[in-house]
Enzyme design. Structure first.
Site, PDB file in Angstrom:
ATOM      1  N   SER A 129     -44.633 -53.330   8.618  1.00  0.00           N
ATOM      2  CA  SER A 129     -44.711 -52.664   9.920  1.00  0.00           C
ATOM      3  C   SER A 129     -45.699 -51.514   9.894  1.00  0.00           C
ATOM      4  O   SER A 129     -45.887 -50.858   8.858  1.00  0.00           O
ATOM      5  CB  SER A 129     -43.329 -52.107  10.272  1.00  0.00           C
ATOM      6  OG  SER A 129     -43.397 -51.268  11.396  1.00  0.00           O
ATOM      7  N   TYR A 153     -36.357 -46.682   8.577  1.00  0.00           N
ATOM      8  CA  TYR A 153     -36.890 -48.017   8.856  1.00  0.00           C
ATOM      9  C   TYR A 153     -38.263 -48.176   8.199  1.00  0.00           C
ATOM     10  O   TYR A 153     -38.502 -49.132   7.448  1.00  0.00           O
ATOM     11  CB  TYR A 153     -36.993 -48.256  10.366  1.00  0.00           C
ATOM     12  CG  TYR A 153     -37.793 -49.482  10.687  1.00  0.00           C
ATOM     13  CD1 TYR A 153     -37.327 -50.748  10.348  1.00  0.00           C
ATOM     14  CD2 TYR A 153     -39.053 -49.385  11.282  1.00  0.00           C
ATOM     15  CE1 TYR A 153     -38.083 -51.878  10.606  1.00  0.00           C
ATOM     16  CE2 TYR A 153     -39.808 -50.512  11.541  1.00  0.00           C
ATOM     17  CZ  TYR A 153     -39.327 -51.754  11.194  1.00  0.00           C
ATOM     18  OH  TYR A 153     -40.080 -52.880  11.440  1.00  0.00           O
ATOM     19  N   LYS A 157     -39.474 -50.555   4.869  1.00  0.00           N
ATOM     20  CA  LYS A 157     -40.564 -51.536   4.886  1.00  0.00           C
ATOM     21  C   LYS A 157     -41.587 -51.223   3.788  1.00  0.00           C
ATOM     22  O   LYS A 157     -42.129 -52.128   3.149  1.00  0.00           O
ATOM     23  CB  LYS A 157     -41.239 -51.557   6.259  1.00  0.00           C
ATOM     24  CG  LYS A 157     -40.398 -52.218   7.322  1.00  0.00           C
ATOM     25  CD  LYS A 157     -40.278 -53.715   7.065  1.00  0.00           C
ATOM     26  CE  LYS A 157     -39.280 -54.395   7.954  1.00  0.00           C
ATOM     27  NZ  LYS A 157     -39.152 -55.833   7.659  1.00  0.00           N
TER      28      LYS A 157
HETATM   29  N1  UFG Z   1     -42.186 -45.562  25.697  1.00  0.00           N
HETATM   30  C1  UFG Z   1     -42.048 -44.941  26.912  1.00  0.00           C
HETATM   31  N2  UFG Z   1     -40.986 -45.273  27.688  1.00  0.00           N
HETATM   32  C2  UFG Z   1     -40.066 -46.202  27.305  1.00  0.00           C
HETATM   33  C3  UFG Z   1     -40.218 -46.834  26.060  1.00  0.00           C
HETATM   34  C4  UFG Z   1     -41.286 -46.490  25.274  1.00  0.00           C
HETATM   35  O1  UFG Z   1     -42.845 -44.097  27.297  1.00  0.00           O
HETATM   36  O2  UFG Z   1     -39.133 -46.447  28.069  1.00  0.00           O
HETATM   37  C5  UFG Z   1     -43.366 -45.261  24.878  1.00  0.00           C
HETATM   38  C6  UFG Z   1     -43.042 -44.684  23.520  1.00  0.00           C
HETATM   39  O3  UFG Z   1     -42.881 -43.301  23.593  1.00  0.00           O
HETATM   40  C7  UFG Z   1     -44.269 -45.108  22.749  1.00  0.00           C
HETATM   41  C8  UFG Z   1     -44.669 -46.440  23.378  1.00  0.00           C
HETATM   42  O4  UFG Z   1     -44.019 -46.463  24.634  1.00  0.00           O
HETATM   43  O5  UFG Z   1     -45.283 -44.205  22.946  1.00  0.00           O
HETATM   44  C9  UFG Z   1     -44.232 -47.647  22.573  1.00  0.00           C
HETATM   45  O6  UFG Z   1     -42.872 -47.479  22.259  1.00  0.00           O
HETATM   46  P1  UFG Z   1     -42.007 -48.616  21.568  1.00  0.00           P
HETATM   47  O7  UFG Z   1     -40.643 -48.068  21.406  1.00  0.00           O
HETATM   48  O8  UFG Z   1     -42.185 -49.894  22.288  1.00  0.00           O
HETATM   49  O9  UFG Z   1     -42.734 -48.829  20.185  1.00  0.00           O
HETATM   50  P2  UFG Z   1     -43.068 -47.802  19.014  1.00  0.00           P
HETATM   51  O10 UFG Z   1     -44.558 -47.681  18.978  1.00  0.00           O
HETATM   52  O11 UFG Z   1     -42.300 -46.551  19.130  1.00  0.00           O
HETATM   53  O12 UFG Z   1     -42.486 -48.588  17.789  1.00  0.00           O
HETATM   54  C10 UFG Z   1     -43.008 -49.841  17.411  1.00  0.00           C
HETATM   55  C11 UFG Z   1     -41.877 -50.735  16.885  1.00  0.00           C
HETATM   56  C12 UFG Z   1     -41.235 -50.104  15.699  1.00  0.00           C
HETATM   57  C13 UFG Z   1     -42.257 -49.753  14.681  1.00  0.00           C
HETATM   58  C14 UFG Z   1     -43.385 -48.965  15.270  1.00  0.00           C
HETATM   59  C15 UFG Z   1     -44.495 -48.820  14.293  1.00  0.00           C
HETATM   60  O13 UFG Z   1     -40.919 -50.930  17.889  1.00  0.00           O
HETATM   61  O14 UFG Z   1     -40.325 -51.027  15.137  1.00  0.00           O
HETATM   62  O15 UFG Z   1     -43.929 -49.629  16.404  1.00  0.00           O
HETATM   63  O16 UFG Z   1     -45.434 -47.952  14.743  1.00  0.00           O
HETATM   64  F1  UFG Z   1     -41.678 -49.000  13.723  1.00  0.00           F
END
Ligand code: UFG
Length: 352
Positions: A129, A153, A157
């Site tokens: 990841s 997490y 990984k």
């Molecule tokens: N976000 C929002 N509103 C929401 C949901 C998410 O603004 O309702 C934003 C988050 O703050 C982030 C972006 O959208 O900036 C993406 O968020 P996600 O939760 O979809 O994904 P992440 O980038 O936080 O995490 C993903 C995977 C994880 C992994 C990570 C690695 O879900 O499992 O990438 O960088 F660890």
């Protein structure tokens, strides 16, 4: 015994996919089966479902951390390569239950690897990841940038990658660790992501409940102030697995110790992304295009632990696998929407 692959293949292979009944695993399984390979899925069905496993693929319901189950799966089916996708993947949950995450993602993987060594499995693909990078550098991330995970997490990984590298050094196991960036979309509605843990499904979920999707901060140091991520279509991701498997075979296939293993250790840690960042606002704009009307949002506080921008360098995967993505953000969002509608038909009225 699993059925054999193409009859003209001089070295028929059977691939074990752990987690093959889950969102990403089912896509990888479907792609492998479509390529004519013999596939066996090992899944505890804790989040996956049996109906995602295609006809002709054997489903073993069991735990990757159970040595007896793993040993039987590998030996009974003559498994030649393993794709290890089964894992827990929620960042917040990993912070709350670190030891459980270590047990699920690290201890279970060690058990699986022991079984692989015992059964003489030659190749191993690991779902790693972008979480291994932690906050990143704010720009495009290369595989050799220092891994600095910021939650259990991501740590689990990274430890998985270390386990693999060490086993490869000791036994000659050939492996690739694929560092997934932000995976979205579906190849068909029934394979859509049933979880509501990531941006795209969270936007759909808010809209379905009659609420405004929330943006976690619009004051980030990015072009539009919202966080930037590298979204990759799950079908492109599945294709990367097939190519990685082929690349490992092309480099030998025999289980040999020493030098070749060292080369593999450095060569096949691969980012899987597009190399292009999209902001949260841009993703929500894409949702608006799919629904046929702009989406009204609510900007709330930044989410703790979010990096401003995380985008993959794809130079290495392009060079090593000749892989690149063929689907764009609109493809991801529209296919994810079809998957959402399959599970939430009441949302159909949101689209015009
Ligand atoms: N976000 C929002 N509103 C929401 C949901 C998410 O603004 O309702 C934003 C988050 O703050 C982030 C972006 O959208 O900036 C993406 O968020 P996600 O939760 O979809 O994904 P992440 O980038 O936080 O995490 C993903 C995977 C994880 C992994 C990570 C690695 O879900 O499992 O990438 O960088 F660890």
């Amino acid at each position: 015994m699993a059925s054999s692959g193409a009859q003209s293949d001089p070295s028929p292979e059977t691939i074990l996919v752990t987690g093959g009944a889950g969102y990403i695993g089912a896509h990888v399984t479907a792609a492998l089966a479509a390529s004519g390979r013999s596939v066996v899925v090992l899944d505890d069905l804790s989040t996956g479902t049996a109906d995602r496993v295609p006809d002709g693929v054997t489903l073993i319901e069991g735990d990757v951390g159970d040595a007896a189950v793993v040993g039987a799966a590998l030996h009974d089916h003559g498994v030649t390569a393993v794709i290890h996708i089964a894992a827990k993947k929620q960042v917040g949950e990993s912070v709350a239950r670190p030891l459980w995450y270590y047990r699920q993602n690290v201890t279970a993987m060690a058990t699986l690897l022991e079984g692989c060594v015992d059964a003489g499995v030659g190749r191993f693909l690991f779902s790693s990841s972008a979480a291994t990078y932690g906050m990143g550098s704010g720009g495009v991330i290369e595989e050799d940038d220092p891994p600095r995970p910021i939650n259990p997490y991501g740590e689990s990984k990274l430890i998985g990658e270390w386990l693999l590298a060490d086993v490869a050094r000791a036994t000659g196991l050939r492996y690739a660790a694929l560092r997934y960036f932000n995976v979205a979309g579906a190849v068909s509605p029934e394979l859509g992501d049933p979880g509501v843990f990531n941006l795209v499904p969270m936007v759909f979920d808010a809209l379905t409940r009659g609420e405004r999707p929330r943006i976690f901060g619009a004051d980030w140091p990015t072009p539009d102030g919202t966080c930037v991520r590298d979204y990759v279509h799950v079908a492109d991701l599945a294709d990367a697995h097939i190519r990685a498997l082929d690349a490992l075979q092309a480099t030998g296939g025999e289980v040999t110790p020493e030098a070749d293993a060292a080369e593999t250790v450095d060569g096949l840690v691969l980012n899987v992304g597009t190399g292009q960042g999209s902001s949260v606002q841009e993703v929500i704009d894409a949702v608006g295009r799919v629904l046929g009307h702009p989406v009204d949002v609510e900007v709330v506080e930044r989410r703790p632990g979010d990096p401003a921008a995380l985008v993959a360098s794809v130079d290495r995967i392009t060079d090593v696998l000749g892989w690149s993505t063929s689907r764009n953000l609109d493809d991801m969002v529209s296919s994810a929407w079809e998957g959402w509608l399959a599970l939430h038909p009441e949302a159909a009225s949101l689209a015009e």
